[in-house]
Design a protein around this motif. Structure first.
Motif, PDB file in Angstrom:
ATOM      1  N   VAL A  79      20.554  24.000   8.976  1.00  0.00           N
ATOM      2  CA  VAL A  79      20.018  24.827   9.524  1.00  0.00           C
ATOM      3  C   VAL A  79      19.781  24.981  10.953  1.00  0.00           C
ATOM      4  O   VAL A  79      19.724  25.322  11.903  1.00  0.00           O
ATOM      5  N   VAL A  80      20.967  23.412  11.526  1.00  0.00           N
ATOM      6  CA  VAL A  80      20.864  23.143  12.240  1.00  0.00           C
ATOM      7  C   VAL A  80      22.378  23.273  13.472  1.00  0.00           C
ATOM      8  O   VAL A  80      23.617  22.161  12.252  1.00  0.00           O
ATOM      9  N   VAL A  81      23.060  23.902  14.519  1.00  0.00           N
ATOM     10  CA  VAL A  81      24.692  23.515  14.851  1.00  0.00           C
ATOM     11  C   VAL A  81      24.360  22.297  15.514  1.00  0.00           C
ATOM     12  O   VAL A  81      23.617  21.867  16.938  1.00  0.00           O
ATOM     13  N   PRO A 117      25.993  28.282  21.059  1.00  0.00           N
ATOM     14  CA  PRO A 117      25.978  27.629  19.909  1.00  0.00           C
ATOM     15  C   PRO A 117      25.615  28.568  18.212  1.00  0.00           C
ATOM     16  O   PRO A 117      25.775  28.270  17.493  1.00  0.00           O
ATOM     17  N   PHE A 118      24.195  29.093  18.547  1.00  0.00           N
ATOM     18  CA  PHE A 118      23.909  30.469  18.151  1.00  0.00           C
ATOM     19  C   PHE A 118      24.961  31.310  18.022  1.00  0.00           C
ATOM     20  O   PHE A 118      24.891  32.433  16.700  1.00  0.00           O
ATOM     21  N   TYR A 119      25.453  31.951  18.723  1.00  0.00           N
ATOM     22  CA  TYR A 119      26.594  33.037  19.358  1.00  0.00           C
ATOM     23  C   TYR A 119      27.775  32.735  17.822  1.00  0.00           C
ATOM     24  O   TYR A 119      28.035  33.208  17.104  1.00  0.00           O
ATOM     25  N   TYR A 178      18.716  26.276  14.316  1.00  0.00           N
ATOM     26  CA  TYR A 178      17.776  25.363  15.250  1.00  0.00           C
ATOM     27  C   TYR A 178      19.233  24.621  15.994  1.00  0.00           C
ATOM     28  O   TYR A 178      20.523  24.757  15.606  1.00  0.00           O
ATOM     29  N   GLN A 179      19.897  24.183  17.362  1.00  0.00           N
ATOM     30  CA  GLN A 179      20.460  23.722  17.965  1.00  0.00           C
ATOM     31  C   GLN A 179      20.693  22.039  18.442  1.00  0.00           C
ATOM     32  O   GLN A 179      19.435  22.074  19.119  1.00  0.00           O
ATOM     33  N   ASN A 214      16.120  29.434  17.738  1.00  0.00           N
ATOM     34  CA  ASN A 214      16.949  30.760  17.464  1.00  0.00           C
ATOM     35  C   ASN A 214      16.098  31.554  17.109  1.00  0.00           C
ATOM     36  O   ASN A 214      15.553  31.643  16.173  1.00  0.00           O
ATOM     37  N   LYS A 215      15.093  31.966  18.465  1.00  0.00           N
ATOM     38  CA  LYS A 215      14.279  33.478  17.440  1.00  0.00           C
ATOM     39  C   LYS A 215      14.545  34.408  17.340  1.00  0.00           C
ATOM     40  O   LYS A 215      14.445  35.187  16.616  1.00  0.00           O
ATOM     41  N   LEU A 216      16.565  34.853  16.921  1.00  0.00           N
ATOM     42  CA  LEU A 216      17.073  35.737  16.449  1.00  0.00           C
ATOM     43  C   LEU A 216      16.673  35.739  15.315  1.00  0.00           C
ATOM     44  O   LEU A 216      17.076  36.049  14.261  1.00  0.00           O
ATOM     45  N   THR A 217      16.829  34.911  14.428  1.00  0.00           N
ATOM     46  CA  THR A 217      16.352  34.125  12.971  1.00  0.00           C
ATOM     47  C   THR A 217      14.714  34.323  12.384  1.00  0.00           C
ATOM     48  O   THR A 217      14.514  33.555  13.688  1.00  0.00           O
ATOM     49  N   GLU A 218      14.642  33.958  11.605  1.00  0.00           N
ATOM     50  CA  GLU A 218      13.415  34.701  10.777  1.00  0.00           C
ATOM     51  C   GLU A 218      12.539  32.764  10.692  1.00  0.00           C
ATOM     52  O   GLU A 218      11.603  33.404  11.677  1.00  0.00           O
ATOM     53  N   GLN A 219      13.323  31.440  10.410  1.00  0.00           N
ATOM     54  CA  GLN A 219      12.548  30.447  10.966  1.00  0.00           C
ATOM     55  C   GLN A 219      12.475  30.021  12.120  1.00  0.00           C
ATOM     56  O   GLN A 219      11.710  29.274  12.205  1.00  0.00           O
TER      57      GLN A 219
END
Length: 322
Positions: free
Chosen positions: A223-225, A242-244, A251-252, A268-273
């Motif tokens: 789950v990490v870039v 990186p989240f784009y 996370y990145q 990345n607050k745009l993901t549930e995790q």
């Protein structure tokens, strides 16, 4: 009438905080006569205790100093000495609020609460936008990397102008003029000035360049870039790109060279995790000569080998504990 020197972080939050404070000071007959942008460059923390300030002085969105006439900040890494933090007592000119989304919003609310200050709608709107930008609370990733709001445009203008411009007097003149304009008129009017058109066009080009570089260098590991770059020069919005590229990542971990080796970690607050993450990334940064907020941390290392090893460890840690 008191005439202050303002020491402020040289980014969107620091500049807009300066604008809010300048508006307030002028309303009560005081002023700012010197603008001094500061950054977390190598050696700054080490020399901060003995820093040569012009007095009387104000510090916003940056490290605490006990001699400051005014100090307001929200970074968890604000106190470089435990004894300074232990002795700190908030009052009518000093506030520490690590829960604040931005220093700009923090200061506007503090001055309203403490002094009954009344701000024009254009500064209230700007502070609300900076709260979103500085806390990474945008609704979409395109909002985070685009320039659709005055706050985003200001951020890009500052980054594009100051990137590679190391002359202290030039930096001070530029940020000082911007602070004075933002205090006096709507940010939408300021950013529409034709003098900034080429700068904003340059951001658009740099954005595409950054996206292509991250696509070529980044890998999704769990789950990490993870991204490794030779330098961050010429790149923009590395907090978000990186989240784009990998929108499902929570996370990145981004490693690059800027005088020292820097690792940026963020959620990345745009993901549930990401939204549910309990990790304090700023606290993780403070363990390695850095800092940040709950959702973003900066770590600094003197050698590449140490930084690379730590980046690998962080990827594993975030996948296991994030």
């Amino acid at each position: 009438m008191t005439q202050y020197h303002l020491y402020h972080h040289d980014d969107l939050d620091g500049v807009t905080t300066g604008a809010v404070l300048l508006y307030f000071l002028k309303q009560r007959g005081d002023d700012i006569i010197g603008f001094h942008p500061v950054d977390y460059a190598p050696g700054v923390k080490e020399g901060w205790a003995e820093y040569s300030f012009q007095t009387p002085f104000i510090i916003v969105d940056f490290l605490y100093h006990p001699r400051a006439d005014w100090w307001l900040d929200h970074h968890g890494s604000s106190f470089i000495k435990p004894e300074w933090q232990n002795a700190f007592v908030p009052d009518a000119q000093h506030e520490f609020d690590p829960a604040a989304k931005s220093c700009c919003g923090q200061v506007l609310r503090f001055l309203t609460r403490q002094y009954g200050a009344v701000f024009p709608d254009y500064l209230k709107t700007l502070a609300a936008e900076v709260d979103i930008n500085d806390s990474g609370s945008e609704s979409t990733i395109k909002d985070a990397i685009g320039i659709n709001t005055p706050a985003r445009k200001i951020s890009c203008i500052i980054a594009q102008y100051l990137n590679g411009n190391e002359a202290a007097e030039v930096r001070a003149e530029f940020t000082g003029n911007l602070i004075q304009r933002l205090a006096a008129e709507d940010a939408a009017i300021v950013t529409a000035d034709p003098m900034f058109a080429k700068t904003l066009q340059g951001y658009e080009k740099s954005l595409q360049h950054t996206i292509e570089a991250v696509k070529a260098q980044a890998t999704l590991q769990g789950v990490v870039v993870k991204t490794e770059l030779d330098s961050d020069a010429g790149f923009v919005s590395l907090n978000h790109i990186p989240f784009y590229v990998f929108p499902t990542a929570a996370y990145q971990v981004t490693l690059f060279r800027r005088e020292v080796y820097i690792i940026r970690i963020s959620v990345n607050k745009l993901t549930e995790q990401g939204r549910n993450s309990a990790l304090d990334l700023g606290a993780m940064g403070r363990q390695y000569d850095g800092g940040g907020h709950k959702g973003i941390g900066i770590l600094r290392f003197e050698t590449q080998a140490t930084a690379v090893k730590k980046a690998e460890e962080l990827v594993q840690y975030l996948n296991t504990n994030g």
